[in-house]
Design a protein around this motif. Sequence first.
Motif, PDB file in Angstrom:
ATOM      1  N   GLN A   3       0.851  -1.186   0.000  1.00 22.60           N
ATOM      2  CA  GLN A   3       0.000   0.000   0.000  1.00 22.60           C
ATOM      3  C   GLN A   3       0.890   1.240   0.000  1.00 22.60           C
ATOM      4  OE1 GLN A   3      -0.721  -2.534   2.602  1.00 22.60           O
ATOM      5  NE2 GLN A   3      -1.833  -3.454   0.909  1.00 22.60           N
ATOM      6  N   LEU A   4       0.540   2.205  -0.828  1.00 17.16           N
ATOM      7  CA  LEU A   4       1.351   3.399  -1.005  1.00 17.16           C
ATOM      8  C   LEU A   4       0.496   4.640  -0.823  1.00 17.16           C
ATOM      9  CD1 LEU A   4       3.153   2.174  -4.248  1.00 17.16           C
ATOM     10  CD2 LEU A   4       4.082   2.133  -1.940  1.00 17.16           C
ATOM     11  N   VAL A   5       1.014   5.603  -0.061  1.00 16.38           N
ATOM     12  CA  VAL A   5       0.292   6.854   0.164  1.00 16.38           C
ATOM     13  C   VAL A   5       1.244   8.017  -0.042  1.00 16.38           C
ATOM     14  CG1 VAL A   5      -1.030   8.243   1.785  1.00 16.38           C
ATOM     15  CG2 VAL A   5      -1.249   5.745   1.828  1.00 16.38           C
ATOM     16  N   GLU A   6       0.954   8.866  -1.024  1.00 19.24           N
ATOM     17  CA  GLU A   6       1.782  10.022  -1.316  1.00 19.24           C
ATOM     18  C   GLU A   6       1.351  11.231  -0.497  1.00 19.24           C
ATOM     19  OE1 GLU A   6       1.008   7.991  -5.413  1.00 19.24           O
ATOM     20  OE2 GLU A   6      -0.130   8.529  -3.614  1.00 19.24           O
ATOM     21  N   SER A   7       2.292  12.119  -0.281  1.00 15.17           N
ATOM     22  CA  SER A   7       2.015  13.401   0.364  1.00 15.17           C
ATOM     23  C   SER A   7       3.075  14.398  -0.079  1.00 15.17           C
ATOM     24  CB  SER A   7       2.002  13.262   1.885  1.00 15.17           C
ATOM     25  OG  SER A   7       3.264  12.825   2.355  1.00 15.17           O
ATOM     26  N   LEU A  20       8.194  15.458  -2.253  1.00 21.94           N
ATOM     27  CA  LEU A  20       7.131  14.487  -2.168  1.00 21.94           C
ATOM     28  C   LEU A  20       7.576  13.297  -1.330  1.00 21.94           C
ATOM     29  CD1 LEU A  20       5.860  14.393  -5.869  1.00 21.94           C
ATOM     30  CD2 LEU A  20       5.234  15.964  -4.031  1.00 21.94           C
ATOM     31  N   SER A  21       6.632  12.731  -0.586  1.00 21.21           N
ATOM     32  CA  SER A  21       6.894  11.536   0.202  1.00 21.21           C
ATOM     33  C   SER A  21       5.890  10.456  -0.172  1.00 21.21           C
ATOM     34  CB  SER A  21       6.782  11.829   1.694  1.00 21.21           C
ATOM     35  OG  SER A  21       7.716  12.795   2.103  1.00 21.21           O
ATOM     36  N   CYS A  22       6.319   9.216  -0.029  1.00 21.93           N
ATOM     37  CA  CYS A  22       5.453   8.086  -0.301  1.00 21.93           C
ATOM     38  C   CYS A  22       5.673   7.063   0.806  1.00 21.93           C
ATOM     39  CB  CYS A  22       5.763   7.490  -1.663  1.00 21.93           C
ATOM     40  SG  CYS A  22       4.851   5.965  -2.039  1.00 21.93           S
ATOM     41  N   ALA A  23       4.657   6.890   1.629  1.00 22.82           N
ATOM     42  CA  ALA A  23       4.738   5.917   2.720  1.00 22.82           C
ATOM     43  C   ALA A  23       4.268   4.566   2.221  1.00 22.82           C
ATOM     44  CB  ALA A  23       3.885   6.379   3.889  1.00 22.82           C
ATOM     45  N   ALA A  24       5.123   3.571   2.393  1.00 18.09           N
ATOM     46  CA  ALA A  24       4.816   2.224   1.915  1.00 18.09           C
ATOM     47  C   ALA A  24       4.557   1.299   3.090  1.00 18.09           C
ATOM     48  CB  ALA A  24       5.960   1.688   1.072  1.00 18.09           C
ATOM     49  N   GLY A  79      16.218   4.977   5.573  1.00 15.48           N
ATOM     50  CA  GLY A  79      17.014   3.826   5.951  1.00 15.48           C
ATOM     51  C   GLY A  79      16.198   2.567   6.126  1.00 15.48           C
ATOM     52  N   ALA A  80      14.989   2.724   6.603  1.00 19.18           N
ATOM     53  CA  ALA A  80      14.126   1.572   6.804  1.00 19.18           C
ATOM     54  C   ALA A  80      13.465   1.126   5.507  1.00 19.18           C
ATOM     55  CB  ALA A  80      13.048   1.898   7.833  1.00 19.18           C
ATOM     56  N   LYS A  81      13.647   1.909   4.478  1.00 15.57           N
ATOM     57  CA  LYS A  81      13.114   1.615   3.144  1.00 15.57           C
ATOM     58  C   LYS A  81      11.607   1.513   3.139  1.00 15.57           C
ATOM     59  CE  LYS A  81      17.345  -0.712   1.736  1.00 15.57           C
ATOM     60  NZ  LYS A  81      17.948  -1.947   1.197  1.00 15.57           N
ATOM     61  N   ASN A  82      10.940   2.261   4.023  1.00 13.01           N
ATOM     62  CA  ASN A  82       9.490   2.254   3.950  1.00 13.01           C
ATOM     63  C   ASN A  82       8.930   3.613   3.567  1.00 13.01           C
ATOM     64  OD1 ASN A  82       9.920   3.628   6.299  1.00 13.01           O
ATOM     65  ND2 ASN A  82       9.066   2.069   7.628  1.00 13.01           N
ATOM     66  N   THR A  83       9.808   4.560   3.239  1.00 16.81           N
ATOM     67  CA  THR A  83       9.362   5.845   2.729  1.00 16.81           C
ATOM     68  C   THR A  83      10.222   6.231   1.537  1.00 16.81           C
ATOM     69  OG1 THR A  83       8.723   6.546   4.957  1.00 16.81           O
ATOM     70  CG2 THR A  83       8.853   8.245   3.265  1.00 16.81           C
ATOM     71  N   TYR A  99       1.387  13.472  -9.441  1.00 17.21           N
ATOM     72  CA  TYR A  99       2.534  12.600  -9.261  1.00 17.21           C
ATOM     73  C   TYR A  99       2.114  11.377  -8.449  1.00 17.21           C
ATOM     74  CZ  TYR A  99       5.638  16.125 -11.119  1.00 17.21           C
ATOM     75  OH  TYR A  99       6.264  17.017 -11.961  1.00 17.21           O
ATOM     76  N   TYR A 100       2.595  10.221  -8.899  1.00 15.21           N
ATOM     77  CA  TYR A 100       2.246   8.950  -8.262  1.00 15.21           C
ATOM     78  C   TYR A 100       3.511   8.194  -7.888  1.00 15.21           C
ATOM     79  CZ  TYR A 100      -2.207   9.818 -10.646  1.00 15.21           C
ATOM     80  OH  TYR A 100      -3.382  10.370 -11.111  1.00 15.21           O
ATOM     81  N   CYS A 101       3.481   7.502  -6.766  1.00 19.75           N
ATOM     82  CA  CYS A 101       4.560   6.567  -6.492  1.00 19.75           C
ATOM     83  C   CYS A 101       4.061   5.161  -6.776  1.00 19.75           C
ATOM     84  CB  CYS A 101       5.106   6.692  -5.076  1.00 19.75           C
ATOM     85  SG  CYS A 101       4.024   6.113  -3.776  1.00 19.75           S
ATOM     86  N   ALA A 102       4.980   4.271  -7.065  1.00 19.85           N
ATOM     87  CA  ALA A 102       4.615   2.914  -7.450  1.00 19.85           C
ATOM     88  C   ALA A 102       5.690   1.939  -7.016  1.00 19.85           C
ATOM     89  CB  ALA A 102       4.403   2.822  -8.961  1.00 19.85           C
ATOM     90  N   ALA A 103       5.277   0.688  -6.856  1.00 20.93           N
ATOM     91  CA  ALA A 103       6.197  -0.389  -6.484  1.00 20.93           C
ATOM     92  C   ALA A 103       6.073  -1.510  -7.502  1.00 20.93           C
ATOM     93  CB  ALA A 103       5.867  -0.905  -5.090  1.00 20.93           C
TER      94      ALA A 103
END
Length: 132
Positions: A3-7, A20-24, A79-83, A99-103
């Motif tokens: 799940q990805l949420v941009e801000s 921009l940030s993307c919380a994964a 560092g935690a690779k979740n953002t 703008y969109y983030c994607a995995a």
Amino acid sequence: QVQLVESGGGSVQAGGSLRLSCAASGDSYADSDSSYKCMGWFRQAPGKEREGVATIHTGTGTTFYDDSVRGRFTISQDGAKNTLFLEMNSLKLDDTTFYYCAAGRAGWRGWCSLSPDEYISWGQGTQVTVSS
């Protein structure tokens, strides 16, 4: 599934900056064995195809940029690779869009494509508006 949420979107004058940030989150994203090795930022203007802006391989750290943003935008991960982050400097009027983030899982090459077709999980998008 990831799940990805941009801000971080908003309005800025030409020449300005935004981050921009993307919380994964999700069962398989942050693990070292995760198959989601590719993360990226994409953008899509109304009536146009979605295009890749920047990608990062979460294992090798290899980054790729579209020519239109190289030298102005920087993709990074915490560092935690979740953002996931996208530092956008020297913004231009043409950068205005969603703008969109994607995995994605296509990370076997050690680098990640800018093609949206290789990404399977998407955020809801965040609007960036650059004015003169």
